[in-house]
Scaffold this motif. Structure first.
Motif, short mmCIF file in Angstrom:
data_model
loop_
_atom_site.label_atom_id
_atom_site.label_comp_id
_atom_site.label_asym_id
_atom_site.label_seq_id
_atom_site.Cartn_x
_atom_site.Cartn_y
_atom_site.Cartn_z
N ASP A 1 2.91 -6.59 -16.07
CA ASP A 1 2.28 -7.64 -15.27
C ASP A 1 1.37 -7.04 -14.22
N GLN A 2 0.44 -7.84 -13.77
CA GLN A 2 -0.51 -7.45 -12.72
C GLN A 2 -0.45 -8.53 -11.65
N SER A 3 0.53 -8.43 -10.76
CA SER A 3 0.75 -9.50 -9.79
C SER A 3 0.80 -9.02 -8.35
N LEU A 4 0.52 -7.72 -8.11
CA LEU A 4 0.62 -7.17 -6.77
C LEU A 4 -0.75 -6.76 -6.24
N ALA A 5 -0.95 -6.94 -4.96
CA ALA A 5 -2.24 -6.60 -4.34
C ALA A 5 -2.54 -5.12 -4.48
N LEU A 6 -3.81 -4.82 -4.73
CA LEU A 6 -4.37 -3.47 -4.83
C LEU A 6 -3.89 -2.67 -6.03
N ARG A 7 -3.09 -3.26 -6.91
CA ARG A 7 -2.53 -2.51 -8.02
C ARG A 7 -2.96 -3.08 -9.37
N GLY A 8 -3.17 -2.18 -10.33
CA GLY A 8 -3.56 -2.62 -11.66
C GLY A 8 -2.39 -3.04 -12.51
N SER A 9 -1.19 -2.50 -12.24
CA SER A 9 0.03 -2.90 -12.94
C SER A 9 1.19 -2.79 -11.96
N ASP A 10 2.22 -3.59 -12.20
CA ASP A 10 3.25 -3.78 -11.18
C ASP A 10 4.19 -2.59 -11.02
N ASN A 11 4.09 -1.58 -11.86
CA ASN A 11 4.88 -0.36 -11.65
C ASN A 11 4.30 0.52 -10.55
N GLN A 12 3.04 0.31 -10.21
CA GLN A 12 2.40 1.17 -9.22
C GLN A 12 2.93 0.86 -7.82
N ARG A 13 3.09 1.93 -7.02
CA ARG A 13 3.73 1.81 -5.71
C ARG A 13 2.75 2.10 -4.58
N LEU A 14 2.82 1.31 -3.53
CA LEU A 14 2.09 1.55 -2.29
C LEU A 14 3.03 2.23 -1.32
N THR A 15 2.70 3.45 -0.92
CA THR A 15 3.51 4.21 0.03
C THR A 15 2.70 4.41 1.30
N LEU A 16 3.27 4.00 2.41
CA LEU A 16 2.60 4.10 3.71
C LEU A 16 3.11 5.35 4.41
N LEU A 17 2.21 6.28 4.70
CA LEU A 17 2.60 7.63 5.10
C LEU A 17 2.42 7.91 6.58
N THR A 18 1.70 7.05 7.30
CA THR A 18 1.45 7.28 8.72
C THR A 18 1.56 5.95 9.47
N ALA A 19 1.59 6.04 10.79
CA ALA A 19 1.60 4.83 11.60
C ALA A 19 0.32 4.03 11.38
N LEU A 20 -0.81 4.71 11.22
CA LEU A 20 -2.07 4.02 10.95
C LEU A 20 -1.99 3.30 9.61
N GLY A 21 -1.41 3.94 8.62
CA GLY A 21 -1.25 3.31 7.32
C GLY A 21 -0.36 2.08 7.40
N ARG A 22 0.73 2.18 8.13
CA ARG A 22 1.64 1.04 8.26
C ARG A 22 0.96 -0.10 9.01
N SER A 23 0.10 0.22 9.96
CA SER A 23 -0.60 -0.81 10.71
C SER A 23 -1.66 -1.52 9.89
N HIS A 24 -2.44 -0.75 9.11
CA HIS A 24 -3.59 -1.31 8.41
C HIS A 24 -3.29 -1.76 6.99
N LEU A 25 -2.34 -1.10 6.33
CA LEU A 25 -2.16 -1.32 4.89
C LEU A 25 -0.88 -2.04 4.53
N ALA A 26 0.07 -2.17 5.46
CA ALA A 26 1.31 -2.89 5.17
C ALA A 26 1.07 -4.32 4.69
N PRO A 27 0.04 -5.03 5.17
CA PRO A 27 -0.19 -6.39 4.67
C PRO A 27 -0.46 -6.47 3.16
N TYR A 28 -0.71 -5.33 2.52
CA TYR A 28 -0.97 -5.34 1.07
C TYR A 28 0.30 -5.14 0.26
#
Length: 211
Positions: A131-158
């Motif tokens: 399936d393709q149901s998650l933001a920024l991802r081509g397939s639902d197995n792909q994982r978004l990992t937030l590695l810094t405070a800046l990443g958590r601030s800007h990219l967590a909404p995805y």
């Protein structure tokens, strides 16, 4: 140090928040079936020094809200990637999002070497049968990992399901007339675009088998 580059575009609005600088690496050893960027699999012809690339990017970095690196496979050119990340971090304080087709576990040693340089990582291979149901991802197995405070601030909404506003693509036109797309297309988007352009009399070619 040289980097094999596919293309650069600004602004990109479909691969993270804001008006982003998009950098696509050329060359991929993973080659996921159904990949939208199969034209970036081969070694390519455009090699340039990382410092030269950074100099070319400097004007766009003055305006960019973020940076997205994709490919191709950026981690296949890890030493050049690391040098580029250090230069981008030196020149800009915006968030940096990197796409990789490698599993997160495979990347851990290299992420340790790049600590503080990558704010968000989307990892794991594209699986066209999932399936393709998650933001920024081509397939639902792909994982978004937030590695810094800046990443958590800007990219967590995805870290969420797709929304209607996510179903968009950026079109980019090269000087030679080539048209590129940036974004995460739905499975039938390319077919609909092909049919629409053919109805208008355009000749359609793909680069999916140009390695």
């Amino acid at each position: 140090m040289e980097l094999s580059l596919s293309r650069v575009h600004f602004p990109v609005t479909t691969l993270g928040p804001g008006r982003r600088l998009g950098i696509w690496f050329q060359g991929c050893s993973i080659r996921c079936p159904g990949c939208i960027s199969a034209d970036t699999w081969g070694p390519g012809q455009r090699r340039l020094e990382v410092d030269q690339l950074l100099a070319q990017l400097a004007p766009w970095l003055q305006e960019a809200d973020g940076i997205t690196l994709s490919g191709g496979e950026p981690f296949d050119q890890f030493e050049a990637l690391l040098l580029l990340l250090k230069g981008l971090r030196r020149l800009s304080c915006v968030d940096i999002l990197v796409y990789s087709g490698y599993p997160l576990e495979h990347l851990q040693p290299r992420l340790h070497q790049a600590a503080g340089l990558i704010d968000g990582l989307i990892s794991d291979p594209y699986e066209e049968h999932l399936d393709q149901s998650l933001a920024l991802r081509g397939s639902d197995n792909q994982r978004l990992t937030l590695l810094t405070a800046l990443g958590r601030s800007h990219l967590a909404p995805y870290e969420r399901a797709l929304e209607p506003a996510d179903k968009a693509l950026d079109l980019m036109f090269d000087d030679n007339g080539s048209v590129w797309m940036a974004g995460i297309p739905r499975r039938d988007d390319l077919l609909r675009l092909r049919d629409l352009l053919q109805e208008q009399g355009h000749q359609i070619q793909t680069s999916a088998h140009r390695h």
